[in-house]
Design an enzyme around this catalytic site. Structure first.
Site, mmCIF file in Angstrom:
data_model
loop_
_atom_site.group_PDB
_atom_site.id
_atom_site.type_symbol
_atom_site.label_atom_id
_atom_site.label_comp_id
_atom_site.label_asym_id
_atom_site.label_seq_id
_atom_site.Cartn_x
_atom_site.Cartn_y
_atom_site.Cartn_z
ATOM 1 N N ASP A 26 13.798 32.643 -31.426
ATOM 2 C CA ASP A 26 13.183 31.679 -32.173
ATOM 3 C C ASP A 26 11.720 31.739 -31.247
ATOM 4 O O ASP A 26 11.081 31.639 -31.296
ATOM 5 C CB ASP A 26 13.220 31.409 -33.100
ATOM 6 C CG ASP A 26 14.362 31.420 -34.525
ATOM 7 O OD1 ASP A 26 14.305 32.902 -34.851
ATOM 8 O OD2 ASP A 26 14.595 30.514 -34.734
ATOM 9 N N GLY A 36 9.942 33.278 -29.467
ATOM 10 C CA GLY A 36 9.225 34.429 -29.478
ATOM 11 C C GLY A 36 9.191 36.547 -28.788
ATOM 12 O O GLY A 36 8.065 37.066 -28.759
ATOM 13 N N LYS A 37 10.196 36.490 -29.245
ATOM 14 C CA LYS A 37 10.795 37.862 -29.142
ATOM 15 C C LYS A 37 10.641 38.355 -29.692
ATOM 16 O O LYS A 37 9.967 39.704 -29.225
ATOM 17 C CB LYS A 37 12.766 38.051 -29.105
ATOM 18 C CG LYS A 37 13.333 36.757 -28.355
ATOM 19 C CD LYS A 37 14.854 37.422 -28.752
ATOM 20 C CE LYS A 37 15.794 37.209 -30.050
ATOM 21 N NZ LYS A 37 15.366 35.401 -29.843
ATOM 22 N N GLY A 83 15.090 37.120 -36.917
ATOM 23 C CA GLY A 83 13.800 37.168 -37.869
ATOM 24 C C GLY A 83 12.603 37.506 -36.963
ATOM 25 O O GLY A 83 12.720 36.051 -35.980
ATOM 26 N N HIS A 84 12.099 38.109 -36.407
ATOM 27 C CA HIS A 84 11.528 37.849 -35.885
ATOM 28 C C HIS A 84 9.813 38.783 -36.268
ATOM 29 O O HIS A 84 9.781 39.103 -36.833
ATOM 30 C CB HIS A 84 11.768 39.373 -34.873
ATOM 31 C CG HIS A 84 13.177 39.406 -34.138
ATOM 32 N ND1 HIS A 84 13.289 40.256 -32.803
ATOM 33 C CD2 HIS A 84 14.141 38.241 -34.070
ATOM 34 C CE1 HIS A 84 14.542 39.896 -33.193
ATOM 35 N NE2 HIS A 84 14.476 38.935 -32.911
ATOM 36 N N THR A 85 8.767 37.719 -35.446
ATOM 37 C CA THR A 85 7.934 37.828 -36.043
ATOM 38 C C THR A 85 6.416 38.075 -35.346
ATOM 39 O O THR A 85 6.800 38.011 -34.198
ATOM 40 C CB THR A 85 7.022 36.499 -36.307
ATOM 41 O OG1 THR A 85 7.925 35.804 -37.028
ATOM 42 C CG2 THR A 85 5.899 36.084 -37.121
ATOM 43 N N GLN A 110 18.754 36.809 -31.326
ATOM 44 C CA GLN A 110 19.482 35.423 -31.360
ATOM 45 C C GLN A 110 18.814 35.342 -29.457
ATOM 46 O O GLN A 110 17.951 35.349 -29.490
ATOM 47 C CB GLN A 110 20.586 35.329 -31.238
ATOM 48 C CG GLN A 110 21.184 35.424 -33.011
ATOM 49 C CD GLN A 110 20.796 36.697 -33.119
ATOM 50 O OE1 GLN A 110 21.726 37.964 -32.678
ATOM 51 N NE2 GLN A 110 20.801 36.639 -34.533
ATOM 52 N N LYS A 132 5.030 29.800 -26.589
ATOM 53 C CA LYS A 132 4.035 28.000 -27.355
ATOM 54 C C LYS A 132 4.019 27.512 -26.520
ATOM 55 O O LYS A 132 3.841 26.323 -26.777
ATOM 56 C CB LYS A 132 5.274 27.708 -28.264
ATOM 57 C CG LYS A 132 5.341 28.518 -29.484
ATOM 58 C CD LYS A 132 6.206 28.094 -30.574
ATOM 59 C CE LYS A 132 5.947 28.735 -31.558
ATOM 60 N NZ LYS A 132 6.966 28.214 -33.027
ATOM 61 N N SER A 184 2.379 32.900 -23.427
ATOM 62 C CA SER A 184 1.364 32.916 -24.329
ATOM 63 C C SER A 184 1.302 31.531 -24.793
ATOM 64 O O SER A 184 1.726 30.849 -25.658
ATOM 65 C CB SER A 184 2.681 33.165 -25.413
ATOM 66 O OG SER A 184 1.853 33.244 -26.522
ATOM 67 N N GLY A 187 -0.271 30.910 -28.124
ATOM 68 C CA GLY A 187 -1.399 31.385 -30.205
ATOM 69 C C GLY A 187 0.166 32.522 -30.741
ATOM 70 O O GLY A 187 0.308 33.834 -29.445
#
Ligand code: GDP
Ligand code: IMO
Ligand code: MG
Length: 452
Positions: free
Chosen positions: A13, A15-16, A40-42, A223, A330, A412, A414
């Site tokens: 998690d 931010g990939k 879960g990639h956003t 992961q 982040k 990054s 945002g």
């Protein structure tokens, strides 16, 4: 050597998804090489938010060939759902390729995942309950069902019968759990096979040919390094190899084709599930990071555990992956802290460890040794270049470069594409605009399958 790898350097998690999306505009292929729908990639595109679990994030670009490599374990039901969700949002999955050698997540894998966690009691891992561990176990035990088995009902049935003979015996005798019916699974999986057949391909050959032709291929890690079955915090890990080695076993290409290895790191640390986490903050600091960073799991909706950046782990990840660059995500979440702590060593038994310790007891029981760096007051979400960042933020980035001995190439600030700072001249030159790039044109990529 046009291969680029994106690898998570913490516990997932990082931010990939965002970094893959940023880099994919210059790519021809985006490839998943490990994990399954535990990921879960956003990706945030303008006002739209996509959460991808199995399909490579590059699918959002019409020009990209999206490949699911042999190292991924595929739940076909979830894959078809994800494909249809994308289609309903105007994203074509016509450019998707699925390795014939990838293993399938079967219904009994989900049952074994759940039962395994129950039987571990307080020692449980906190898995995503997606059947990932049991699917990889069967692969190693040579009991696995593969994507290519879907292409021949007779073979599929024969292999399933043999697997279920063992699985059902364990389920009924050891767990007093209901058993699985061969006919029912064959019927369901043959329905999936009908839809998936045109996408199934020899993806190792496809990628080799593409790389030899000089095409740009991006390998999208799932992961993170600390969840790696070999190099992570075993047994509190996933069952695959998210680190660099997974690219080769998980796609069938060789290391000579890789040019860049970009490690994605949050500016602090998070973890979902159980297991050691030396810099975890369970009090106010953890709550602030969690709420400002919206640290809620993309796959399971669980609250993520939060803490300070661990530079020992970053150095370790740089070493085991051979990182050539870092994408720091982040950083915006750290604004408004007066002081920022970063872990530079672990104290245990009167000794300070500056490298990831070789024995798990040390990592479980150590106390972090912190260095304090000055924080910054103003919001940096609107920063678009190095010059827009306060000196304290630049100092923080410089510290990360010194600690890891790897340049920070991307910062990054945002979730959006535009909320990105390209740190080097090279990366600055390839900065991109927020684009209405979603399916304005039709594509005509070669979608032929080796198995049609
Ligand atoms: P992945 O699994 O590594 O792709 O990461 P996830 O998508 O599970 O979680 C990362 C979350 O952070 C997502 O909600 C992203 O939209 C968000 N995100 C990514 N980069 C940034 C950033 O620089 N700042 C903030 N505030 N959010 C970010
Ligand atoms: P992405 O790709 C964060 C964690 C689970 C659990 C452990 C084992 O989005 O970064 P599993 O279901 O894999 O057997 O669970 O691994 N885990 C992840 N944590 N991000 C992920 O993926 C993860 N995939 C698995 O929470 O602790
Ligand atoms: Mg995620």
């Amino acid at each position: 050597m046009p291969g680029t790898v994106i690898v998570g350097v913490q516990w997932g998690d990082e931010g990939k998804g965002k970094i893959t999306d940023l880099m994919a505009d210059r790519m021809d292929f985006v490839v998943r090489y490990s994990g399954g729908n535990n990921a879960g990639h956003t990706v945030v595109c303008g006002e739209e938010v996509f959460k991808l679990h199995l399909i490579p994030s590059g699918i959002l670009y019409p020009h990209i060939m999206a490949v699911i490599g042999n190292g991924v374990v595929i739940n076909p039901e979830v894959l078809l759902q994800e494909m249809s969700e994308l289609s309903s949002r105007g994203i074509s999955t016509g450019n998707l390729k699925i390795s014939c050698n990838a293993h399938l997540v079967m219904p009994y894998h989900l049952a074994f995942d759940r039962l395994g966690e129950i039987s571990l009691g307080s020692a449980k891992l906190g898995t995503t309950h997606r059947g990932i561990g049991p699917a990889y176990s069967d692969k190693a035990e040579r009991l696995g069902m593969r994507v290519q088995d879907l292409l021949d009902e007779r073979i599929f049935r024969k292999k399933l019968e043999s697997a279920l003979e063992r699985k059902n015996a364990i389920l009924s005798k050891a767990f007093e759990h209901e058993t699985f019916d061969v006919d029912e699974i064959v019927r369901k999986y043959m329905e999936y096979a009908e839809v998936l057949r045109p996408y199934i391909s020899d993806t190792s050959l496809l990628l080799f040919n593409a790389l030899e032709e000089g095409k740009n291929v991006l390998f999208e890690g799932a992961q993170g390094t600390m969840l790696d079955i070999d190099h992570g915090t075993y047994p509190f890990v996933t069952s695959s190899s998210p680190t660099i080695g997974g690219v080769f076993t998980g796609t069938g290409i060789g290391p000579g084709h890789i040019e860049r290895i970009v490690g994605v790191s949050k500016a602090y640390t998070t973890r979902v599930g159980y297991g050691p986490f030396p810099t975890e903050e369970t009090g106010e600091v953890g709550d602030v990071l969690c709420s400002r960073g919206v640290e809620i799991g993309t796959t399971t909706g669980r609250k993520r555990r939060c803490g300070w950046l661990d530079a020992v782990l970053l150095r370790y990840a740089a070493r085991v992956n051979g990182l050539t660059g870092i994408a720091l995500t982040k950083l915006d979440v750290l604004s408004k802290f007066e002081k920022l702590k970063v872990c530079v060593g672990y104290s245990y038994g009167g000794k300070i460890y500056h490298d990831f310790p070789p024995h798990q007891t040390i990592f479980h029981k150590c106390e972090p040794e912190y260095l304090e760096l000055p924080g910054w007051e103003k919001s940096i979400s609107e920063a678009r270049s190095k010059e827009d960042l306060p000196p304290e933020a630049l100092r923080y980035i410089e510290f990360i470069e010194q600690a890891s001995n790897v340049p920070v190439e991307i910062v990054s600030v945002g979730p959006k594409r535009t909320q990105t700072i390209w740190m080097t001249e090279e990366s600055r030159a390839r900065g991109i605009e927020e684009g209405p790039y979603l399916y304005e044109e039709s594509f005509d990529a070669d979608n032929s399958s080796n198995f049609e």
